[in-house]
Design an enzyme around this catalytic site. Structure first.
Site, short mmCIF file in Angstrom:
data_model
loop_
_atom_site.label_atom_id
_atom_site.label_comp_id
_atom_site.label_asym_id
_atom_site.label_seq_id
_atom_site.Cartn_x
_atom_site.Cartn_y
_atom_site.Cartn_z
N TYR A 55 0.83 -1.22 0.00
CA TYR A 55 0.00 0.00 0.00
C TYR A 55 0.86 1.27 0.00
O TYR A 55 0.66 2.19 -0.78
CB TYR A 55 -0.94 -0.04 1.21
CG TYR A 55 -1.74 1.22 1.41
CD1 TYR A 55 -2.75 1.58 0.53
CD2 TYR A 55 -1.49 2.05 2.51
CE1 TYR A 55 -3.49 2.75 0.72
CE2 TYR A 55 -2.23 3.21 2.71
CZ TYR A 55 -3.22 3.56 1.82
OH TYR A 55 -3.93 4.71 2.00
N GLN A 161 -16.31 5.92 0.78
CA GLN A 161 -15.16 5.91 -0.13
C GLN A 161 -15.29 4.63 -0.96
O GLN A 161 -15.40 3.53 -0.39
CB GLN A 161 -13.87 5.88 0.69
CG GLN A 161 -12.61 5.88 -0.14
CD GLN A 161 -11.43 5.39 0.68
OE1 GLN A 161 -11.40 4.27 1.15
NE2 GLN A 161 -10.45 6.26 0.87
N LYS A 163 -13.61 2.03 -3.34
CA LYS A 163 -12.32 1.59 -3.85
C LYS A 163 -12.49 1.24 -5.32
O LYS A 163 -13.39 0.44 -5.68
CB LYS A 163 -11.83 0.36 -3.08
CG LYS A 163 -11.41 0.69 -1.65
CD LYS A 163 -10.24 1.64 -1.61
CE LYS A 163 -9.70 1.83 -0.21
NZ LYS A 163 -8.79 3.01 -0.14
N ASP A 192 -11.59 6.19 -4.66
CA ASP A 192 -10.16 6.07 -4.32
C ASP A 192 -9.51 4.97 -5.16
O ASP A 192 -9.79 3.78 -4.98
CB ASP A 192 -10.03 5.73 -2.83
CG ASP A 192 -8.60 5.73 -2.35
OD1 ASP A 192 -7.69 5.96 -3.18
OD2 ASP A 192 -8.37 5.50 -1.14
N GLU A 217 -9.78 10.38 -5.27
CA GLU A 217 -8.69 10.23 -4.31
C GLU A 217 -7.55 9.42 -4.91
O GLU A 217 -7.78 8.35 -5.49
CB GLU A 217 -9.24 9.54 -3.04
CG GLU A 217 -8.20 9.36 -1.95
CD GLU A 217 -8.82 8.88 -0.64
OE1 GLU A 217 -9.99 9.21 -0.35
OE2 GLU A 217 -8.12 8.18 0.11
N ASP A 240 -3.49 11.01 -1.14
CA ASP A 240 -3.36 10.15 0.04
C ASP A 240 -1.93 9.61 0.10
O ASP A 240 -1.02 10.27 0.62
CB ASP A 240 -4.42 9.03 -0.03
CG ASP A 240 -4.46 8.16 1.22
OD1 ASP A 240 -3.53 8.21 2.03
OD2 ASP A 240 -5.42 7.39 1.41
N LYS A 264 -2.94 10.27 6.60
CA LYS A 264 -2.65 9.10 7.45
C LYS A 264 -1.67 9.46 8.57
O LYS A 264 -0.59 10.02 8.34
CB LYS A 264 -2.05 7.97 6.60
CG LYS A 264 -2.95 7.52 5.45
CD LYS A 264 -4.18 6.77 5.95
CE LYS A 264 -5.09 6.32 4.84
NZ LYS A 264 -5.96 7.37 4.30
N ALA A 293 -3.72 3.74 7.81
CA ALA A 293 -3.96 2.67 6.86
C ALA A 293 -4.57 1.46 7.56
O ALA A 293 -5.37 0.73 6.98
CB ALA A 293 -2.65 2.28 6.17
N TRP A 319 -11.43 7.40 9.46
CA TRP A 319 -11.68 5.98 9.18
C TRP A 319 -10.91 5.16 10.21
O TRP A 319 -9.76 5.47 10.52
CB TRP A 319 -11.20 5.64 7.76
CG TRP A 319 -11.40 4.19 7.40
CD1 TRP A 319 -12.48 3.65 6.78
CD2 TRP A 319 -10.49 3.10 7.62
NE1 TRP A 319 -12.30 2.30 6.62
CE2 TRP A 319 -11.08 1.94 7.12
CE3 TRP A 319 -9.22 3.00 8.21
CZ2 TRP A 319 -10.47 0.68 7.18
CZ3 TRP A 319 -8.60 1.76 8.27
CH2 TRP A 319 -9.22 0.61 7.76
C1 0XW Z 1 -9.59 3.53 3.57
N1 0XW Z 1 -8.27 3.54 4.13
C2 0XW Z 1 -8.18 4.58 5.12
C3 0XW Z 1 -7.99 2.19 4.72
C4 0XW Z 1 -7.07 1.41 3.83
O1 0XW Z 1 -5.84 1.18 4.42
C5 0XW Z 1 -6.89 2.28 2.62
C6 0XW Z 1 -7.14 3.65 3.13
C7 0XW Z 1 -7.22 4.66 2.01
O2 0XW Z 1 -7.93 5.66 2.07
O3 0XW Z 1 -6.50 4.51 1.00
MG MG Z 2 -6.98 6.53 0.20
#
Ligand code: 0XW
Ligand code: MG
Length: 367
Positions: A55, A161, A163, A192, A217, A240, A264, A293, A319
């Site tokens: 990641y 969010q 993915k 994202d 994102e 990010d 983060k 993360a 998150w």
């Molecule tokens: C959603 N998150 C905060 C958790 C995963 O680790 C990925 C991350 C993101 O926004 O990329």
């Molecule tokens: Mg992200």
């Protein structure tokens, strides 16, 4: 107050149901918990837990090797002098902010306990008793992602969010349209891609979703790629993974590359660095999240404390990995999500005390 010993623990964190992103999926993680012991009766806890080795340029063994290098030079320092502690860490090892973050978090925990205040109080004060979170919907079929978006909205989440990436861009475009049809207005959306889109696909996706209000994102893998396509995108861009430290945050802002951040905690170096990012974003009216993360309750509490101090109009939520983790480090004061919000811990410091039985014996001890 002086640091007399530092213990490092392993905590197994199986990922309930797995977690799939464009470039990686994870099913089992091992978190690294750090305990700072002082010559008073106060101890502090910190944590760092990369979400696998792909990641970000972070990995579990790297965090532990870095701590082994750093920690001996901290014994004898006053952990409440957090600025000096961070300088001592930088003098011991270049980089590896994600490992140093665990020490920084523990030092804030000690400071709060020592001064009898919560970490959020030391950071400027909480905006309320609870803060918003967001739900991250992992990569799945357009139908499944749309169904989940609707369910999470009904549960009370103010933001989702999605993915995307790692598959045909047409499927991502369809997903975004289906999600939009499935949710009622009021739900904020981020798509994202976790660095995975080519500039070509980022442009296709953004232009074909131009009527949908959402944030894009981390679409591509480098700042140069984002700079190259920024004026062809129809959506605000949040950074990010590429905002690796305070300097990157300033570079992204001053080059006009971003409209906000998925920020983060451990990546930038812990609570101290995240506070600086918060203040820079406040100065430039940029929204951002305050999350990490992955990680257990220590990381969750640290993110919640910083998140609680961000101006609500610019706060995109915290998150936490709780939905994917069974149990809590502190069953009496768990960090939990209820109807899309998280209660800010009330005890001094981070406000959580990990149950020793969950930590086991230290894997490394210094001092
Ligand atoms: C959603 N998150 C905060 C958790 C995963 O680790 C990925 C991350 C993101 O926004 O990329
Ligand atoms: Mg992200």
């Amino acid at each position: 107050m002086k640091l007399t010993a530092i213990n490092v623990y392993n905590v197994d964190l199986p990922v309930a149901g797995g977690y799939k992103m464009a470039t990686t999926s994870v099913s089992f993680l091992q978190s690294t918990v750090v305990e700072l012991v002082t010559d008073s009766d106060i101890t502090g806890f910190g944590e760092t837990c990369p979400v696998g080795p792909v990641y970000q340029p972070h990995h579990m063994l790297g965090a532990r090797a870095a701590l082994e290098e750093i920690v001996p030079s901290l014994i004898g320092l006053d952990p409440r002098n957090i600025g000096q502690l961070n300088r001592a860490m930088d003098a011991a090892l270049n980089g590896s902010r994600y490992a140093k973050a665990a020490i920084d978090i523990a030092a804030w925990d000690i400071s709060g306990k020592s001064y009898g205040r919560r970490v959020c109080d030391l950071l400027g004060g909480a905006t309320g008793e609870t803060i918003p979170t967001y739900y991250s919907i992992t990569v799945a079929s357009p139908e499944e992602m749309a169904r989940e978006a609707r369910e999470r909205q009904l549960e009370g989440y103010p933001r989702i969010q999605l993915k995307i990436g790692g598959r045909d861009v047409e499927e991502d475009i369809e997903t975004i349209h289906r999600v939009k049809e499935a949710i009622k207005p009021g739900m904020r959306v981020a798509a994202d891609a976790n660095r995975s889109l080519t500039t070509r696909d980022a442009i296709f996706l953004s232009q074909r979703c131009r009527n949908i209000s959402m944030v894009l994102e981390q679409p591509c893998n480098s700042m140069d790629e984002i700079a190259a396509i920024r004026n062809q995108l129809c959506h605000p861009v949040y950074m990010d993974e590429l905002a690796e430290d305070v300097s990157d945050v300033m570079r992204a802002i001053s080059n006009g590359l971003v409209d906000g951040f998925g920020m983060k905690l451990t990546r930038v170096g812990g609570i101290s660095a995240l506070r600086t990012v918060r203040d820079i974003c406040e100065a430039r009216s940029l929204p951002h999240t305050c999350d990490d993360a992955w990680g257990g309750d220590i990381i969750a509490a640290a993110c919640v404390h910083v998140g609680a101090t961000v101006a609500p109009t610019r706060f995109e939520g915290t998150w936490i990995a709780a939905p994917y983790i069974e149990g809590n480090y502190d069953e009496e004061n768990p960090v939990l999500i209820e109807r899309g919000r998280i209660k800010v811990p009330t005890g001094p410091g981070l406000g959580i005390t990990p149950d020793r039985s969950k930590l086991g014996s230290p894997i490394m001890s210094f001092g």
